[in-house]
Scaffold this motif. Structure first.
Motif, short mmCIF file in Angstrom:
data_model
loop_
_atom_site.label_atom_id
_atom_site.label_comp_id
_atom_site.label_asym_id
_atom_site.label_seq_id
_atom_site.Cartn_x
_atom_site.Cartn_y
_atom_site.Cartn_z
N PRO A 48 19.14 1.77 22.33
CA PRO A 48 19.17 3.03 21.58
C PRO A 48 19.39 2.76 20.10
O PRO A 48 20.13 1.85 19.72
N VAL A 49 18.73 3.57 19.25
CA VAL A 49 18.84 3.41 17.80
C VAL A 49 18.80 4.79 17.15
O VAL A 49 18.53 5.79 17.81
N ARG A 50 19.05 4.80 15.84
CA ARG A 50 18.85 6.04 15.08
C ARG A 50 18.25 5.68 13.73
O ARG A 50 18.88 5.01 12.92
N PHE A 51 17.01 6.11 13.51
CA PHE A 51 16.27 5.83 12.29
C PHE A 51 15.90 7.12 11.57
O PHE A 51 15.92 8.20 12.17
N VAL A 52 15.53 7.00 10.30
CA VAL A 52 14.96 8.14 9.58
C VAL A 52 13.58 8.43 10.17
O VAL A 52 13.01 7.61 10.88
N LYS A 53 13.04 9.60 9.88
CA LYS A 53 11.77 10.04 10.46
C LYS A 53 10.57 9.32 9.83
O LYS A 53 10.53 9.10 8.62
N LEU A 54 9.59 9.00 10.67
CA LEU A 54 8.28 8.59 10.19
C LEU A 54 7.49 9.88 9.96
O LEU A 54 7.18 10.60 10.91
N VAL A 55 7.21 10.17 8.70
CA VAL A 55 6.47 11.39 8.36
C VAL A 55 5.00 11.03 8.16
O VAL A 55 4.67 10.09 7.43
N GLY A 56 4.12 11.76 8.85
CA GLY A 56 2.71 11.47 8.71
C GLY A 56 1.87 12.13 9.79
O GLY A 56 2.39 12.88 10.62
N ALA A 57 0.60 11.81 9.79
CA ALA A 57 -0.35 12.42 10.73
C ALA A 57 0.06 12.21 12.18
O ALA A 57 -0.13 13.10 13.02
N TYR A 58 0.61 11.03 12.50
CA TYR A 58 1.03 10.73 13.87
C TYR A 58 2.54 10.56 13.97
O TYR A 58 3.04 9.98 14.91
N GLY A 59 3.24 11.08 12.95
CA GLY A 59 4.69 11.06 12.96
C GLY A 59 5.21 12.48 12.99
O GLY A 59 4.59 13.38 13.57
N LYS A 117 0.84 -1.20 0.00
CA LYS A 117 0.00 0.00 0.00
C LYS A 117 0.88 1.25 0.00
O LYS A 117 1.88 1.31 0.72
N LEU A 118 0.48 2.23 -0.80
CA LEU A 118 1.14 3.53 -0.81
C LEU A 118 0.34 4.45 0.11
O LEU A 118 -0.87 4.58 -0.06
N GLY A 119 1.00 5.06 1.10
CA GLY A 119 0.25 5.95 1.98
C GLY A 119 0.97 6.30 3.26
O GLY A 119 2.17 6.05 3.42
N ASP A 120 0.22 6.89 4.18
CA ASP A 120 0.73 7.33 5.49
C ASP A 120 0.69 6.16 6.47
O ASP A 120 -0.37 5.79 6.98
N GLY A 121 1.85 5.59 6.73
CA GLY A 121 1.93 4.42 7.61
C GLY A 121 1.55 4.69 9.05
O GLY A 121 1.17 3.77 9.78
N SER A 122 1.62 5.96 9.48
CA SER A 122 1.28 6.27 10.87
C SER A 122 -0.21 6.06 11.15
O SER A 122 -0.63 5.98 12.30
N LEU A 123 -1.00 5.96 10.08
CA LEU A 123 -2.44 5.70 10.22
C LEU A 123 -2.75 4.20 10.24
O LEU A 123 -3.89 3.80 10.47
N GLY A 124 -1.72 3.38 9.98
CA GLY A 124 -1.94 1.94 9.90
C GLY A 124 -2.69 1.58 8.62
O GLY A 124 -2.66 2.32 7.63
N TRP A 125 -3.39 0.44 8.67
CA TRP A 125 -4.13 -0.04 7.49
C TRP A 125 -5.45 -0.60 8.01
O TRP A 125 -5.62 -1.81 8.18
#
Length: 221
Positions: free
Chosen positions: A207-218, A138-146
């Protein structure tokens, strides 16, 4: 590009070394996770120019400002999901598709969401070429789930969020597990949550370092 038998052998040897020195040696014990990481050809999920580095102990760029995670972190997050083989798993952040392939080896079905169409199409092509038939994309905002295909037995988020997105907690079954990096843009901790009595009980893994989750809840763009 088709690989010669010699190249295939070299990549297999590199995979075996990766699992022994980077993953087993750091305490990953789940045999199914180790077997999946021995099997999945990580080098196919990076650009040809980076294939000689595919089994190194570090993340690599995959385009769109995103990365393929360090093998050890993939193993830590996957082991924390405690997959037995009958689960429906949501992956937030398809990225290169490497983590998706590991999940597809270990779960009944994988639902994966990606924000960038270029990455999604590339990953989808590689995964289908490798013969995986238990993945929905699915293409979309992952912070919303599915929501349409929820609930899930396990959820893995491969980008950092300022908090655990509430829709993901809602879409987790009772007793389900979620693994997600949480923190600010520069540093995060890996959180494992288990849903009990409708509430999420969490523990910190490392501890970790990840790229940002961009979205409604990111994070915002």
């Amino acid at each position: 590009m088709k690989l010669s038998e010699t190249e295939k052998d070299l990549y297999r040897i590199a995979r075996e070394k990766m699992v022994e020195t980077q993953i087993k040696a750091r305490g990953i014990k789940d045999e199914r996770v180790l077997e999946a990481m021995l099997k999945v050809p990580r080098h196919l999920f990076v650009d040809e120019a980076l294939r000689d580095q595919a089994y190194g102990d570090f993340p690599l760029p995959i385009g769109e400002g995103q990365t393929i995670s360090q093998p050890y972190i993939v193993a830590v997050m996957t082991e924390a999901l405690e997959l037995k083989g009958n689960e429906r798993v949501l992956e937030v952040g398809t990225g290169s598709g490497y983590q998706t392939a590991i999940l597809a080896e270990l779960a009944f079905w994988v639902y994966t969401i990606e924000k960038y169409s270029t990455l999604l199409e590339k990953a989808k092509k590689i995964l289908l070429n490798l013969g995986y038939k238990n993945i929905s994309f699915k293409l979309g905002d992952g912070s919303l789930g599915w929501k349409e295909v929820a609930p899930f037995d396990a959820i893995i988020v491969t980008a950092a969020a300022p908090q655990i997105p509430p829709p993901l907690i809602e879409q987790l079954i009772e007793g389900g597990r979620i693994v997600i990096p949480v923190g600010d843009v520069y540093s995060q901790v890996l959180i494992k949550g288990i849903k009990k009595g409708g509430k999420l009980y969490t523990e910190t893994l490392e501890p970790v370092r990840f790229v940002k989750l961009v979205g409604a809840y990111g994070f915002k763009e």
